[in-house]
Design a protein around this motif. Sequence first.
Motif, PDB file in Angstrom:
ATOM      1  N   LEU A  10    -133.750  10.008 -66.258  1.00 20.04           N
ATOM      2  CA  LEU A  10    -133.402  11.178 -65.844  1.00 20.04           C
ATOM      3  C   LEU A  10    -132.653  11.530 -64.374  1.00 20.04           C
ATOM      4  CD1 LEU A  10    -137.070  12.907 -66.658  1.00 20.04           C
ATOM      5  CD2 LEU A  10    -135.058  12.883 -67.998  1.00 20.04           C
ATOM      6  N   LEU A  11    -131.842  11.724 -64.033  1.00 14.65           N
ATOM      7  CA  LEU A  11    -131.031  11.704 -62.775  1.00 14.65           C
ATOM      8  C   LEU A  11    -131.570  12.595 -61.922  1.00 14.65           C
ATOM      9  CD1 LEU A  11    -128.965  10.301 -61.367  1.00 14.65           C
ATOM     10  CD2 LEU A  11    -127.226  12.077 -62.187  1.00 14.65           C
ATOM     11  N   TYR A  12    -132.036  12.217 -60.853  1.00  7.43           N
ATOM     12  CA  TYR A  12    -132.447  12.957 -59.768  1.00  7.43           C
ATOM     13  C   TYR A  12    -131.737  12.891 -58.507  1.00  7.43           C
ATOM     14  CZ  TYR A  12    -137.254  13.862 -61.887  1.00  7.43           C
ATOM     15  OH  TYR A  12    -138.181  14.332 -63.020  1.00  7.43           O
ATOM     16  N   VAL A  13    -131.655  14.261 -57.924  1.00 12.26           N
ATOM     17  CA  VAL A  13    -131.149  14.217 -56.259  1.00 12.26           C
ATOM     18  C   VAL A  13    -132.264  14.487 -55.534  1.00 12.26           C
ATOM     19  CG1 VAL A  13    -130.198  16.602 -56.641  1.00 12.26           C
ATOM     20  CG2 VAL A  13    -129.349  15.009 -54.753  1.00 12.26           C
ATOM     21  N   GLY A  14    -132.716  13.428 -54.779  1.00 12.40           N
ATOM     22  CA  GLY A  14    -133.694  13.842 -54.041  1.00 12.40           C
ATOM     23  C   GLY A  14    -135.066  13.675 -54.902  1.00 12.40           C
ATOM     24  N   ASP A  15    -135.754  14.772 -54.859  1.00 11.34           N
ATOM     25  CA  ASP A  15    -136.737  14.965 -55.553  1.00 11.34           C
ATOM     26  C   ASP A  15    -136.673  16.053 -56.712  1.00 11.34           C
ATOM     27  OD1 ASP A  15    -138.504  12.895 -54.652  1.00 11.34           O
ATOM     28  OD2 ASP A  15    -139.216  14.626 -53.044  1.00 11.34           O
ATOM     29  N   GLU A  16    -135.255  16.574 -56.884  1.00 11.85           N
ATOM     30  CA  GLU A  16    -135.133  17.591 -57.986  1.00 11.85           C
ATOM     31  C   GLU A  16    -134.375  17.070 -58.947  1.00 11.85           C
ATOM     32  OE1 GLU A  16    -134.102  21.806 -56.231  1.00 11.85           O
ATOM     33  OE2 GLU A  16    -132.925  20.369 -55.039  1.00 11.85           O
ATOM     34  N   LEU A  17    -134.854  17.292 -60.352  1.00  5.18           N
ATOM     35  CA  LEU A  17    -134.126  16.781 -61.363  1.00  5.18           C
ATOM     36  C   LEU A  17    -132.697  17.615 -61.529  1.00  5.18           C
ATOM     37  CD1 LEU A  17    -134.266  15.382 -64.119  1.00  5.18           C
ATOM     38  CD2 LEU A  17    -135.382  17.474 -65.296  1.00  5.18           C
ATOM     39  N   LEU A  18    -131.740  16.651 -61.674  1.00  9.15           N
ATOM     40  CA  LEU A  18    -130.536  17.200 -61.788  1.00  9.15           C
ATOM     41  C   LEU A  18    -129.774  16.952 -62.972  1.00  9.15           C
ATOM     42  CD1 LEU A  18    -127.860  18.341 -60.191  1.00  9.15           C
ATOM     43  CD2 LEU A  18    -127.291  15.723 -59.770  1.00  9.15           C
ATOM     44  N   PHE A  19    -129.907  16.006 -63.859  1.00  6.99           N
ATOM     45  CA  PHE A  19    -129.153  15.917 -65.007  1.00  6.99           C
ATOM     46  C   PHE A  19    -130.247  15.046 -66.060  1.00  6.99           C
ATOM     47  CE2 PHE A  19    -126.380  13.114 -67.713  1.00  6.99           C
ATOM     48  CZ  PHE A  19    -125.501  14.256 -68.284  1.00  6.99           C
ATOM     49  N   VAL A  20    -129.934  15.432 -67.521  1.00 12.29           N
ATOM     50  CA  VAL A  20    -130.767  14.768 -68.416  1.00 12.29           C
ATOM     51  C   VAL A  20    -129.580  14.507 -69.542  1.00 12.29           C
ATOM     52  CG1 VAL A  20    -132.470  14.842 -70.273  1.00 12.29           C
ATOM     53  CG2 VAL A  20    -133.001  15.989 -68.012  1.00 12.29           C
ATOM     54  N   PRO A  21    -129.348  13.390 -69.857  1.00 13.64           N
ATOM     55  CA  PRO A  21    -128.556  13.065 -71.069  1.00 13.64           C
ATOM     56  C   PRO A  21    -129.040  13.702 -72.227  1.00 13.64           C
ATOM     57  CG  PRO A  21    -129.004  10.913 -69.661  1.00 13.64           C
ATOM     58  CD  PRO A  21    -129.976  12.175 -69.298  1.00 13.64           C
ATOM     59  N   LEU A  22    -127.863  14.086 -72.973  1.00 17.34           N
ATOM     60  CA  LEU A  22    -128.319  15.081 -73.934  1.00 17.34           C
ATOM     61  C   LEU A  22    -128.329  16.336 -74.040  1.00 17.34           C
ATOM     62  CD1 LEU A  22    -130.142  12.284 -76.223  1.00 17.34           C
ATOM     63  CD2 LEU A  22    -127.609  12.785 -76.226  1.00 17.34           C
ATOM     64  N   LEU A  23    -128.824  16.766 -72.885  1.00 16.57           N
ATOM     65  CA  LEU A  23    -129.234  18.330 -72.446  1.00 16.57           C
ATOM     66  C   LEU A  23    -128.198  18.714 -71.407  1.00 16.57           C
ATOM     67  CD1 LEU A  23    -133.253  18.084 -72.462  1.00 16.57           C
ATOM     68  CD2 LEU A  23    -131.740  18.627 -74.194  1.00 16.57           C
ATOM     69  N   GLY A  24    -127.925  17.969 -70.449  1.00 18.19           N
ATOM     70  CA  GLY A  24    -127.048  18.433 -69.412  1.00 18.19           C
ATOM     71  C   GLY A  24    -127.798  18.550 -68.108  1.00 18.19           C
ATOM     72  N   VAL A  25    -127.002  19.539 -67.264  1.00 21.43           N
ATOM     73  CA  VAL A  25    -127.450  19.781 -65.867  1.00 21.43           C
ATOM     74  C   VAL A  25    -128.424  20.759 -65.791  1.00 21.43           C
ATOM     75  CG1 VAL A  25    -126.512  20.737 -63.809  1.00 21.43           C
ATOM     76  CG2 VAL A  25    -125.178  19.315 -65.024  1.00 21.43           C
ATOM     77  N   ASN A  26    -129.398  20.407 -64.871  1.00 26.43           N
ATOM     78  CA  ASN A  26    -130.321  21.286 -64.524  1.00 26.43           C
ATOM     79  C   ASN A  26    -130.117  22.090 -63.613  1.00 26.43           C
ATOM     80  OD1 ASN A  26    -132.940  22.729 -64.185  1.00 26.43           O
ATOM     81  ND2 ASN A  26    -133.506  21.107 -62.519  1.00 26.43           N
ATOM     82  N   ARG A  27    -129.639  23.509 -64.051  1.00 33.08           N
ATOM     83  CA  ARG A  27    -129.054  24.496 -63.151  1.00 33.08           C
ATOM     84  C   ARG A  27    -129.865  25.102 -62.044  1.00 33.08           C
ATOM     85  NH1 ARG A  27    -124.104  26.580 -65.023  1.00 33.08           N
ATOM     86  NH2 ARG A  27    -123.821  25.765 -67.020  1.00 33.08           N
ATOM     87  N   ALA A  28    -131.228  24.587 -62.124  1.00 42.81           N
ATOM     88  CA  ALA A  28    -132.040  24.985 -60.832  1.00 42.81           C
ATOM     89  C   ALA A  28    -131.767  24.151 -59.600  1.00 42.81           C
ATOM     90  CB  ALA A  28    -133.488  24.973 -61.302  1.00 42.81           C
ATOM     91  N   ALA A  29    -131.216  23.088 -60.065  1.00 39.04           N
ATOM     92  CA  ALA A  29    -130.952  22.050 -58.950  1.00 39.04           C
ATOM     93  C   ALA A  29    -129.726  22.346 -58.242  1.00 39.04           C
ATOM     94  CB  ALA A  29    -131.018  20.649 -59.376  1.00 39.04           C
ATOM     95  N   LEU A  30    -128.706  23.195 -58.543  1.00 37.37           N
ATOM     96  CA  LEU A  30    -127.436  23.332 -57.972  1.00 37.37           C
ATOM     97  C   LEU A  30    -127.536  24.327 -56.947  1.00 37.37           C
ATOM     98  CD1 LEU A  30    -125.219  23.814 -61.281  1.00 37.37           C
ATOM     99  CD2 LEU A  30    -125.810  21.691 -59.844  1.00 37.37           C
ATOM    100  N   HIS A  31    -128.498  25.179 -56.842  1.00 34.90           N
ATOM    101  CA  HIS A  31    -128.608  26.201 -55.868  1.00 34.90           C
ATOM    102  C   HIS A  31    -127.276  27.213 -55.638  1.00 34.90           C
ATOM    103  CE1 HIS A  31    -131.496  23.072 -53.854  1.00 34.90           C
ATOM    104  NE2 HIS A  31    -131.730  23.460 -55.113  1.00 34.90           N
ATOM    105  N   GLU A  32    -127.094  28.074 -54.811  1.00 40.22           N
ATOM    106  CA  GLU A  32    -126.201  28.896 -54.509  1.00 40.22           C
ATOM    107  C   GLU A  32    -125.112  28.037 -53.821  1.00 40.22           C
ATOM    108  OE1 GLU A  32    -126.499  32.782 -53.403  1.00 40.22           O
ATOM    109  OE2 GLU A  32    -128.126  33.134 -54.972  1.00 40.22           O
ATOM    110  N   GLN A  33    -123.970  28.219 -54.124  1.00 44.11           N
ATOM    111  CA  GLN A  33    -122.574  27.194 -53.362  1.00 44.11           C
ATOM    112  C   GLN A  33    -121.631  28.422 -52.871  1.00 44.11           C
ATOM    113  OE1 GLN A  33    -122.418  24.070 -53.223  1.00 44.11           O
ATOM    114  NE2 GLN A  33    -124.611  24.186 -54.578  1.00 44.11           N
ATOM    115  N   ALA A  34    -121.606  28.070 -51.500  1.00 42.16           N
ATOM    116  CA  ALA A  34    -120.633  29.096 -50.716  1.00 42.16           C
ATOM    117  C   ALA A  34    -119.043  28.941 -51.095  1.00 42.16           C
ATOM    118  CB  ALA A  34    -120.744  28.770 -49.328  1.00 42.16           C
TER     119      ALA A  34
END
Length: 482
Positions: free
Chosen positions: A440-464
């Motif tokens: 499981l790929l984390y950025v800090g303490d947030e789950l970012l990416f899971v192989p076979l499932l993809g990106v965790n949208r909750a970790a992206l936040h809003e981008q300016a």
Amino acid sequence: MNPTAESPADRLVLEAVGVALSALPADARIAIAFSGGVDSSVLLDAAARVAGASRCVALHVHHGLSAHADQWLAHCEAFAQERGVEFAAQRVEVSRDAGVSVEAAARDARYRALDALCATRGIHTLWLAQHADDQAETVLLQLLRGAGLAGLAAMAPEYLPAGASAARVRPLLHLLRAQLEQYARARDLRWIDDESNADTRYARNALRHDVTPALAVHFPGFRDALARTAAHAAAAQHLLDELARIDMNTAARDEGRALSQDALLALDDARALNLLRYWLRTLGRVAASTARLTDALRQLREVGEAGEGHALRVDHAGQALRSYRGLIYWEAGASSEPADETALATRVVSQLAWQGESIWRLPQWRGTFVFAEIAVEADGALDEPDAVPISVLSRALLSARSRSGGERMRASGAQKSPSRTLKNLFQERGVPAWKRDVPLLYVGDELLFVPLLGVNRAALHEQADPTEARIKIVWHDDLLIA
């Protein structure tokens, strides 16, 4: 005796070693499994004489089962050094699990250690010192155990086990123990006498001391006869393997890691059992008894008729045979979890301060994360909706962690869509259990990416900035089943 004098046994042993050597490239190195007993001492001495000491490596496995094991290790090292042969040793712990004989556990540990020692040295040929008496004893043991053709074929002159890097070669398999002892005496060799070899509580020792001497009196040619039996069995087994390969072409899924349940059950019992045995060998797993495989096939037919694949469970050698969505496979561990959940393995956490790296190799996972930059149009449109803004990867340390259970992610792009457990998402997408042991790929303490499932949208936040450079994350798995 004069160690330089040539005896008939001397010529036979050197000739046998020369024949085995002629099958190898001129610069190939040879590993010799060296216990220090008379048989392996003869083989090592002869190999050094014929091939030259520089081409030989003596490999010793310290089982720790005897109080004399340390002395044996010292003896073996000195024996090799006297001949200018490189020496290496490895200590192993022999499993004492219930239902597993010490002989079998020690043999398995020994071969694993020998394979590992060969692999680290890049050696592709491992010579073993078994001889004609060993072969006869093996055939008798298999007969008394009610073994099938694979068992009766006994020891092959040359064999490359699944998953091993070195072929196992037995140059002395046609020679008698007495001939090896004659060579040893003529060469004035010193060897170890393992006290356990006299213990007739072990089946092989009982045959050696109590049975084969009587056979030799009444049936002097029994060794040759049993060797012919082994050869006939090996030829017949070869034909069964050819049939199994034909069936594998139809039934195999995921590069042979799984079988189609329908394709297996379309075969009659004898042919299906033959395929199951062959499949186990291709996976490098311990052979299962006929009773165990027959029970597995019975359960498969029953759950197939009832449409309840998850009910299948057959435990064998630390693995569980499971059925999931029309596939059968071996799942690691003996957990009591349902068949659609993986046995979760814990690995050391790896961390990366990402600074534009394109790959992140994770040896403990046998795979690599790949970070590929994706072109973004002026209006922010892109062809990879799962791509991650570059600022996300660099906002905190990346870490690759094992699943511990209960992790959740939001796979959908909708802001208000709920998060769901990884287990639920894996099930929904039909990902079989043996593929779910992923980093499981984390950025800090947030789950970012899971192989076979993809990106965790909750970790992206809003981008300016919608035109910010994006990175597509891909996981390349070198081996899906350990």
